[in-house]
Design a protein around this motif. Structure first.
Motif, short mmCIF file in Angstrom:
data_model
loop_
_atom_site.label_atom_id
_atom_site.label_comp_id
_atom_site.label_asym_id
_atom_site.label_seq_id
_atom_site.Cartn_x
_atom_site.Cartn_y
_atom_site.Cartn_z
N SER A 126 -24.89 8.54 10.55
CA SER A 126 -23.52 8.59 10.02
C SER A 126 -22.48 8.27 11.09
CB SER A 126 -23.19 9.97 9.47
OG SER A 126 -24.14 10.35 8.52
N CYS A 127 -22.91 8.10 12.33
CA CYS A 127 -21.95 7.89 13.43
C CYS A 127 -21.10 6.64 13.20
CB CYS A 127 -22.70 7.77 14.75
SG CYS A 127 -21.62 7.33 16.13
N ILE A 128 -19.77 6.78 13.32
CA ILE A 128 -18.86 5.65 13.13
C ILE A 128 -18.27 5.17 14.46
CG2 ILE A 128 -18.25 6.19 10.73
CD1 ILE A 128 -15.67 7.53 11.85
N LYS A 129 -18.83 5.65 15.56
CA LYS A 129 -18.39 5.22 16.91
C LYS A 129 -16.90 5.46 17.14
CE LYS A 129 -22.31 3.23 15.98
NZ LYS A 129 -22.88 3.27 14.63
N CYS A 130 -16.45 6.60 16.67
CA CYS A 130 -15.03 6.91 16.88
C CYS A 130 -14.79 7.39 18.31
CB CYS A 130 -14.57 7.98 15.91
SG CYS A 130 -15.44 9.55 16.10
N GLY A 131 -15.86 7.88 18.95
CA GLY A 131 -15.73 8.29 20.34
C GLY A 131 -15.13 9.67 20.55
N LEU A 132 -14.92 10.43 19.47
CA LEU A 132 -14.32 11.77 19.63
C LEU A 132 -15.24 12.67 20.44
CD1 LEU A 132 -12.89 12.32 16.04
CD2 LEU A 132 -11.58 11.94 18.13
N CYS A 133 -16.56 12.54 20.20
CA CYS A 133 -17.51 13.40 20.91
C CYS A 133 -17.40 13.17 22.41
CB CYS A 133 -18.94 13.14 20.43
SG CYS A 133 -19.44 11.41 20.38
N ASN A 134 -17.35 11.90 22.82
CA ASN A 134 -17.23 11.61 24.25
C ASN A 134 -15.93 12.16 24.83
OD1 ASN A 134 -19.63 10.26 23.93
ND2 ASN A 134 -18.93 8.33 24.82
N PRO A 187 -22.48 11.75 24.89
CA PRO A 187 -23.14 12.23 23.67
C PRO A 187 -23.28 11.17 22.58
CG PRO A 187 -20.95 13.24 23.93
CD PRO A 187 -21.26 12.54 25.21
N GLN A 188 -22.32 10.25 22.48
CA GLN A 188 -22.41 9.24 21.41
C GLN A 188 -23.68 8.41 21.59
OE1 GLN A 188 -22.13 5.68 21.47
NE2 GLN A 188 -22.30 5.62 19.24
N ALA A 189 -23.88 7.88 22.81
CA ALA A 189 -25.04 7.02 23.06
C ALA A 189 -26.34 7.83 22.98
CB ALA A 189 -24.91 6.35 24.42
N VAL A 220 -16.46 18.52 17.31
CA VAL A 220 -15.37 17.63 16.92
C VAL A 220 -15.81 16.46 16.03
CG1 VAL A 220 -14.06 18.18 19.01
CG2 VAL A 220 -15.52 16.14 18.99
N CYS A 221 -17.12 16.24 15.89
CA CYS A 221 -17.55 15.06 15.13
C CYS A 221 -17.06 15.13 13.68
CB CYS A 221 -19.07 14.92 15.15
SG CYS A 221 -19.60 13.51 14.15
N PRO A 222 -16.33 14.10 13.22
CA PRO A 222 -15.79 14.14 11.86
C PRO A 222 -16.82 13.75 10.80
CG PRO A 222 -15.13 12.11 12.94
CD PRO A 222 -15.91 12.89 13.96
N LYS A 223 -18.00 13.29 11.23
CA LYS A 223 -18.99 12.80 10.27
C LYS A 223 -20.19 13.73 10.14
CE LYS A 223 -18.27 9.41 8.45
NZ LYS A 223 -17.36 9.17 7.27
N GLY A 224 -20.09 14.91 10.73
CA GLY A 224 -21.20 15.87 10.60
C GLY A 224 -22.41 15.52 11.45
N VAL A 225 -22.23 14.60 12.40
CA VAL A 225 -23.33 14.32 13.33
C VAL A 225 -23.36 15.48 14.34
CG1 VAL A 225 -24.23 12.68 15.04
CG2 VAL A 225 -22.98 11.83 13.05
N ASP A 226 -24.55 15.83 14.80
CA ASP A 226 -24.69 16.93 15.75
C ASP A 226 -25.29 16.36 17.04
OD1 ASP A 226 -25.24 19.29 17.08
OD2 ASP A 226 -26.21 20.27 15.39
#
Ligand code: HEM
Ligand code: SF4
Ligand code: FES
Lengths: 117, 258
Positions: B169-177, B192-194, B235-241
């Motif tokens: 579900s990751c949309i590469k918004c970069g919030l996690c980083n 964390p994104q990568a 912070v992930c808006p897409k529910g990715v952990d």
């Protein structure tokens, strides 16, 4: 600078941490065989070192904590700053520190346990 | 008989006619290409129950200050363009309703851990190149297009899909980083994104690239520099952990998963 794969280094890091925790518990339990103030008296300290089993425990603890501690320091320093020269200096510096601490501590343990002080 | 709303004349002059509420939007402004000055500009914008932070920003751009720099596209939490710090927390502007912030004053700043391009728009090169490094695609010798049999499918059971589906579900918004404390300290940390995407492909039963990817992340600024703060997953808006993905990846490297 890559001396070992990072996963191998971190396996050593966690292994030495668990080993050190276990040996520290044994080390503290041994203190319970006498009163706390007695365990710091000169004769008792020397007698502890002369007990070969206890000397081996101290030597192992020295090695585990030196390896773990200096690798921990390397991790902290790698996160604080980056760059090839800096990272090489950190790795070499931590290896030298580790070896020097083990050598100096071993010298104390060996000399004392052999009655050289 | 219908009564005339007493404030109708006033409201007609506003951008949203039916709005009865407004908030103060404090926008952090900077343009590093020109100078190092940083400041906050305040704007009062009308809001409705459904007004998002992005709506409010676009309202400012349309009516008050055209020069506000903000990146957006889909307006529906799909493209990953509008990540920013909203009242101190990394979030998607298009996915954050002002009414849910429970505040009369909304502060928007660019995401941390990225160089600012202008105002709220940041440069995401580091995340994109780290994402590429983990080879975010199925790696295998054969293909679904077969010369002899035509097109075939690499089938997966629902259990196989469950192993990785949340990470896709990751949309590469970069919030996690931007939330990650190691990213803030270590400019070469993979992030964390990568790492979450490395797990997503390794855990895919169609993929054969596990060893290649593990090699990429098993280096001095790779996976081991995660200390499980867990802020990425918060912070992930897409529910990715991503934090969980990282721990599962560690399982492969520690030899407790295969
Ligand atoms: C000499 C000073 C020490 C330093 C600089 C140090 C540093 C570190 C660092 C940086 C970590 C985190 C590793 C990571 O997550 O990447 C760690 C983990 C750990 N350390 Fe130490 N350490 C020291 C002494 C000790 C001692 C004396 C013990 C126990 C007797 C110990 C037990 C542990 C344990 C159980 C972990 C695993 C928990 C974790 O990964 O966060 N450490 N150490
Ligand atoms: S894992 Fe979540 S927060 Fe991180 S880039 Fe993907 S969608 Fe954004
Ligand atoms: S505008 Fe696409 S995610 Fe917000």
């Amino acid at each position: 600078m890559m001396v070992l794969r990072e996963s191998i280094i971190m396996k050593i890091h966690y292994g030495t941490a668990i080993g050190a925790l276990f040996l520290t518990v044994v080390h503290i339990l041994m203190r319970l065989t006498q009163d706390f103030h007695e365990s710091l008296q000169y004769e008792n300290v020397i007698a502890n070192y002369e007990n070969i089993g206890y000397a081996v425990l101290l030597e192992l603890l020295l090695i585990l904590i030196s390896v773990h501690g200096f690798n921990g320091l390397r991790v902290i320093l790698l996160e604080m700053n980056q760059g090839p020269t800096y990272e090489k200096a950190v790795t070499i510096g931590c290896l030298i520190g580790m070896a020097a601490l083990i050598a100096y501590g071993s010298r104390t343990i060996i000399m004392t346990s052999m009655g050289m002080v | 008989m219908a009564t005339i709303h007493p404030k109708l004349s006033e409201e007609l002059s506003q951008t949203v006619v039916s709005s009865t509420k407004s908030v103060k939007l404090k926008i952090k402004r900077s343009n590093p290409n020109v100078n190092s000055e940083q400041k906050f500009d305040d704007f009062v914008v009308p809001i409705e129950k459904w007004t998002t932070v992005l709506d409010a920003l676009l309202d400012v751009k349309s009516h008050l200050d055209h020069s506000v720099g903000v990146r957006y596209s889909c307006r529906q939490a799909s493209c990953g363009s509008c990540g920013m710090k909203i009242n101190g927390k990394p979030a998607l502007a298009c996915f954050t309703k002002i009414s849910e912030l429970n505040s009369d004053s909304i502060t928007v700043e660019p995401m941390d851990n990225y160089p600012v391009v202008r105002d709220l728009a940041v440069n995401m090169d580091r995340m994109i190149s780290n994402h590429k490094k983990v080879m975010p695609y199925v790696i295998r010798e054969d293909s679904e297009i077969d010369a002899e049999s035509g097109i075939r499918e690499f089938l997966q059971s629902p259990e196989n899909v469950d192993k990785y589906i949340q990470f896709s579900s990751c949309i590469k918004c970069g919030l996690c980083n931007s939330a990650c404390p190691t990213m803030a300290m270590d400019k070469t940390f993979v992030g964390p994104q990568a790492l979450a995407q490395a797990y997503r492909y390794i855990a895919d039963s169609r993929d054969k690239g596990k060893n290649k990817r593990l090699k990429v992340i098993d280096e001095s600024h790779g996976i081991w520099r995660c200390h499980f703060a867990g802020s990425c997953s918060q912070v992930c808006p897409k529910g990715v952990d991503p934090a969980m993905g990282i721990q599962l990846l560690r399982g492969y490297l520690l030899g407790i998963r295969d």
